[in-house]
Motif scaffolding. Sequence first.
Motif, PDB file in Angstrom:
ATOM      1  N   TYR A  43       1.240  -9.116 -23.113  1.00 55.97           N
ATOM      2  CA  TYR A  43       2.278  -9.803 -22.358  1.00 55.97           C
ATOM      3  C   TYR A  43       1.940  -9.822 -20.870  1.00 55.97           C
ATOM      4  N   ARG A  44       2.569 -10.741 -20.154  1.00 51.88           N
ATOM      5  CA  ARG A  44       2.497 -10.755 -18.698  1.00 51.88           C
ATOM      6  C   ARG A  44       3.907 -10.596 -18.145  1.00 51.88           C
ATOM      7  N   LYS A  45       4.032  -9.903 -17.034  1.00 52.03           N
ATOM      8  CA  LYS A  45       5.344  -9.689 -16.429  1.00 52.03           C
ATOM      9  C   LYS A  45       5.874 -11.005 -15.881  1.00 52.03           C
ATOM     10  N   ALA A  46       7.196 -11.200 -15.991  1.00 51.62           N
ATOM     11  CA  ALA A  46       7.797 -12.463 -15.552  1.00 51.62           C
ATOM     12  C   ALA A  46       9.139 -12.204 -14.891  1.00 51.62           C
ATOM     13  N   ALA A  49       7.283  -1.715 -13.391  1.00 46.41           N
ATOM     14  CA  ALA A  49       6.791  -2.060 -14.733  1.00 46.41           C
ATOM     15  C   ALA A  49       7.940  -2.227 -15.719  1.00 46.41           C
ATOM     16  N   TYR A  87       9.010  -9.557 -19.843  1.00 48.70           N
ATOM     17  CA  TYR A  87       7.627  -9.931 -20.120  1.00 48.70           C
ATOM     18  C   TYR A  87       7.598 -11.160 -21.040  1.00 48.70           C
ATOM     19  N   VAL A 118       9.365 -13.189 -25.959  1.00 52.82           N
ATOM     20  CA  VAL A 118       9.781 -12.536 -24.714  1.00 52.82           C
ATOM     21  C   VAL A 118      10.377 -11.177 -25.040  1.00 52.82           C
ATOM     22  N   ILE A 172       1.477  -3.238 -23.777  1.00 54.33           N
ATOM     23  CA  ILE A 172       2.345  -4.307 -23.281  1.00 54.33           C
ATOM     24  C   ILE A 172       1.547  -5.248 -22.396  1.00 54.33           C
ATOM     25  N   LYS A 173       0.771  -4.696 -21.466  1.00 56.09           N
ATOM     26  CA  LYS A 173      -0.012  -5.534 -20.548  1.00 56.09           C
ATOM     27  C   LYS A 173      -1.089  -6.333 -21.282  1.00 56.09           C
ATOM     28  N   CYS A 205       4.973 -13.269 -23.694  1.00 52.70           N
ATOM     29  CA  CYS A 205       3.751 -13.113 -24.486  1.00 52.70           C
ATOM     30  C   CYS A 205       2.671 -14.080 -24.021  1.00 52.70           C
ATOM     31  N   ARG A 206       1.421 -13.619 -24.064  1.00 51.59           N
ATOM     32  CA  ARG A 206       0.303 -14.466 -23.652  1.00 51.59           C
ATOM     33  C   ARG A 206       0.013 -15.555 -24.682  1.00 51.59           C
TER      34      ARG A 206
END
Length: 358
Positions: A239-242, A176, A180, A195, A235-236, A182-183
Motif C-alpha cells: 500500500y501507499r499512504k494517502a 504511519a 492507505y 483501501v 503495509i508499505k 493498495c498499489r
Amino acid sequence: LERVYSDILQTTQPMAGVAMPTVQNGSFPQAGQEALKSVGIFDGDPRVPGWCILKKKQFATNVGIFLNRMLGCSLAEQKFLFDYFTSTLDAVVRDAKADGSFDDGIVQLKYDDITIEEPYPVLLHKDPLSGAPTNLVKLRLDRGHSFQSVQQRLQTFRENTALHYGEDWMNGPGLASAFYICRTEDYLHTGKPRVIMATEKFIRGEAPKRSDASRYFHVFRPNLKAHLTVCLADIKKNYRKAAPAEVEEIWKFWFEKFATMCTHGERCKTTKAGGSCDYGTRFEYVYLITGAVLPVWKTVRETMMRMVGKKTMQTRGMGRVVRTETTDTHERVIGLTIPYSMVDKVVTAIKASMVTKE
C-alpha cells in the motif's frame, strides 16, 4: 457454583447480602442436599444420617451439569436451587467488580449497527404455567466502518498517541498511522483499489518500536472491523499512504459494495449457482435462542453435539451465551448462539421436547 455447593453442605456461610430461601419442610441446606442427592450431584451414606459430600470433584465448577441435573428435580426444588444460585452469582459478581477481577464469561457483541431481522423473534414455546416464552431471534450485525467513523477513530487515536508519546513522535514516526491505498488498482474487477486505515499497536510499558519490521498495526477496512495485525513493512510493500480526501470516495464505494457483495466478487461460484455467500460482507447474521432458555438448554446442546461433536462445539464457540443491545430500539438481547446450518434441526428438537414434556 462451588460456593453454592459449600453453603448447602454448610461448610461455608452465605455471602454478604445473600439469604437462604425458605422451604416448606425443614431447612434450605437439608432440602438442597436431598434434591442434589436425588440427581447424583451429592452423595450420602444411609448409615450416617446427615452425612453428605459432592459426588465428583469436577461437579464443583461445572455449571452445565448443575443446570442439566436440576431439570430432574421437582419444580419447587428447581426454584429454590436456581434462586440461591442466582443470588450467590450476583454476590460473587458484585465482589469481583469491587476488586477489579470481574469476567462474566459472556460474549458481548459490539457493532455500530445491530438490528433484529423481520419477522423475528419467532415463538418456539410458551411455558403453560409461567407464560415465559422461548424465542428464536435473528440478529443482523454490521461489521463495517463508514468513512466518517473510521476518520474519527484515526483522529482520536492520534490525539491519544500525542498525549502518551509526545508531539514529536506523532509528527514523525507516528504519521504511519494513516489511510492507505493498495498499489494494485483493480480489486475484484471493479477498477477500484483496496483501501485501509491502520493504527499502531503499542505494548504497554514499552517504548515505541523504530524499525518497520517490528512495528505492528491494527488494520481497519470498509467491510470488516479490525481483526488483522500487520507489520508496517508489509503495509508499505502493498500500500501507499494517502490523504483522507483521496481515500474518501473509494472507501464509500467499498462500504456500499460490500453491503451485498462477498469478497469473492462477481465471480463467486456460490452466488452464480443461486446460493448466498456472506464471506467478507459487511453483514453477519447471528441466530439466538432467547427468553426461557433453561428448559431447552440440554436439548440445544445435545442436538448440536450429535451434529458436530463436543470438541467442535467448544472450539467454534457453538452454543455460547452472548448478549448485545439493538442500536435502533435499544432492546437488550441475551441468548444461546445457534449456527445457521443447525437452526432447523435445533428448532425441531426444541418443539419435540416441549411436546413430550407437556
